[in-house]
Structure formats: C-alpha cells, structure tokens
Design a protein around this motif. Structure first.
Motif, short mmCIF file in Angstrom:
data_model
loop_
_atom_site.label_atom_id
_atom_site.label_comp_id
_atom_site.label_asym_id
_atom_site.label_seq_id
_atom_site.Cartn_x
_atom_site.Cartn_y
_atom_site.Cartn_z
N GLU A 92 0.84 -1.19 0.00
CA GLU A 92 0.00 0.00 0.00
C GLU A 92 0.88 1.25 0.00
OE1 GLU A 92 -2.32 0.40 3.50
OE2 GLU A 92 -3.37 2.19 2.81
N VAL A 93 0.59 2.15 -0.91
CA VAL A 93 1.33 3.41 -0.98
C VAL A 93 0.83 4.34 0.11
CG1 VAL A 93 1.74 5.45 -2.37
CG2 VAL A 93 1.76 3.19 -3.44
N GLN A 94 1.78 4.93 0.81
CA GLN A 94 1.40 5.83 1.89
C GLN A 94 2.43 6.94 2.05
OE1 GLN A 94 0.98 3.91 5.74
NE2 GLN A 94 -0.74 5.23 6.27
N LEU A 95 1.93 8.14 2.28
CA LEU A 95 2.77 9.29 2.62
C LEU A 95 2.24 9.86 3.92
CD1 LEU A 95 2.94 11.06 -0.86
CD2 LEU A 95 4.83 9.91 0.28
N VAL A 96 3.13 10.06 4.88
CA VAL A 96 2.72 10.56 6.18
C VAL A 96 3.58 11.76 6.54
CG1 VAL A 96 2.41 10.06 8.62
CG2 VAL A 96 1.98 8.27 6.92
N GLU A 97 2.91 12.89 6.72
CA GLU A 97 3.62 14.11 7.09
C GLU A 97 3.66 14.24 8.62
OE1 GLU A 97 1.09 15.03 3.39
OE2 GLU A 97 0.86 13.98 5.30
N SER A 98 4.69 14.91 9.08
CA SER A 98 4.81 15.21 10.51
C SER A 98 5.68 16.45 10.68
CB SER A 98 5.41 14.03 11.27
OG SER A 98 6.71 13.74 10.80
N GLY A 99 5.69 16.97 11.89
CA GLY A 99 6.56 18.10 12.19
C GLY A 99 5.86 19.44 12.28
N GLY A 100 4.57 19.45 12.00
CA GLY A 100 3.86 20.71 12.10
C GLY A 100 3.67 21.13 13.54
N GLY A 101 3.19 22.34 13.70
CA GLY A 101 2.96 22.84 15.05
C GLY A 101 2.82 24.34 15.07
N LEU A 102 2.91 24.89 16.27
CA LEU A 102 2.79 26.33 16.48
C LEU A 102 4.19 26.92 16.62
CD1 LEU A 102 1.18 28.89 17.18
CD2 LEU A 102 1.19 28.12 19.57
N VAL A 103 4.43 27.99 15.88
CA VAL A 103 5.73 28.65 15.93
C VAL A 103 5.51 30.15 15.81
CG1 VAL A 103 6.10 28.43 13.44
CG2 VAL A 103 8.07 28.65 14.96
N GLN A 104 6.38 30.91 16.42
CA GLN A 104 6.28 32.37 16.31
C GLN A 104 6.85 32.84 14.98
OE1 GLN A 104 8.22 34.00 19.83
NE2 GLN A 104 6.21 34.32 20.77
N ALA A 105 6.37 33.94 14.52
CA ALA A 105 6.90 34.53 13.30
C ALA A 105 8.41 34.71 13.43
CB ALA A 105 6.22 35.86 13.02
N GLY A 106 9.11 34.38 12.36
CA GLY A 106 10.56 34.44 12.38
C GLY A 106 11.22 33.13 12.75
N GLY A 107 10.43 32.20 13.25
CA GLY A 107 10.96 30.91 13.66
C GLY A 107 11.07 29.93 12.51
N SER A 108 11.45 28.71 12.86
CA SER A 108 11.68 27.66 11.86
C SER A 108 10.96 26.38 12.25
CB SER A 108 13.18 27.35 11.73
OG SER A 108 13.90 28.47 11.30
N LEU A 109 10.63 25.61 11.25
CA LEU A 109 10.09 24.26 11.43
C LEU A 109 10.65 23.38 10.33
CD1 LEU A 109 6.24 24.62 12.16
CD2 LEU A 109 7.98 23.72 13.73
#
Length: 120
Positions: free
Chosen positions: A1-18
C-alpha cells in the motif's frame, strides 16, 4: 500500500523555523518527484515547491524562495521541508505528494497533511 505521512507541524512564532517530514512507504522513493503543497484557511490549495528525481528544486510560489528548502533521505524514504523565517501567512496545512515529475497534475499520491500555525 502506498502511503505518505507528514509530521513536524505545530505552532511557531513569526521568524521561527520548522522542519516538516514526509515519510513514504509502498513505493521506491527515489523514483518519484516529491512536492510540498499547502492550503491556508479559506484559501485555495497552493503548490510550494518540488524536487525532481534528479534533485532539481522547482518553486511554485515566489513567497517562499530564500526561506523554504526541500531535501530527502532516500535511505529513510523521507523528504523534508525546511521552513525558515516563517510568517503568519505561511499558516496552512502542508501536504507532501509523489509523482512522475514536478509538473502540475503529475502527482499520484498525497498524504493527509500536517498543520502549521505561525503566530505574529
């Protein structure tokens, strides 16, 4: 089964990084172009950028140039979206997709997304 799973999102202040991750399974990752897309609240789905099988990056929107980059680790079957200098207008659900190339309409598979919220 083909699957793509994203992760790493969240809340960050402007100017920050993810850094978002896109873990793939069920297909040979290095044979596909990988694209990142986003959909902001109340807005149309938008292409962000894409990396071809030869490693060339195509930016779909100028608004992220100089701030977002894409990379991949084929051994881990994972692609990454590094987002720096984030702005409130980058708030969206981010999706990764896999396809034959970076042309519009070429993507066969897509994940369910990970939410990014950038506070001002």
């Amino acid at each position: 089964e083909v699957q793509l799973v994203e992760s790493g999102g969240g809340l960050v202040q402007a100017g920050g990084s993810l850094r978002l991750s896109c873990a793939a399974s069920g297909f040979s990752f290095d044979e596909y172009a990988i694209g990142w897309f986003r959909q902001a609240p109340g807005k149309e789905h938008e292409g962000v950028l894409c990396m071809s099988t030869s490693g060339v990056t195509t930016y779909y929107t100028d608004s992220v140039k100089g701030r977002f980059t894409i990379s991949s680790d084929n051994a881990k079957n994972t692609a990454y979206l590094q987002m720096n200098s984030l702005k409130p207008e980058d708030t969206a659900v981010y999706f990764c997709a896999a396809g034959s190339d970076c042309l519009e309409g070429s993507f066969d598979y897509r994940g369910e997304g990970t939410r990014v919220l950038v506070s001002s």
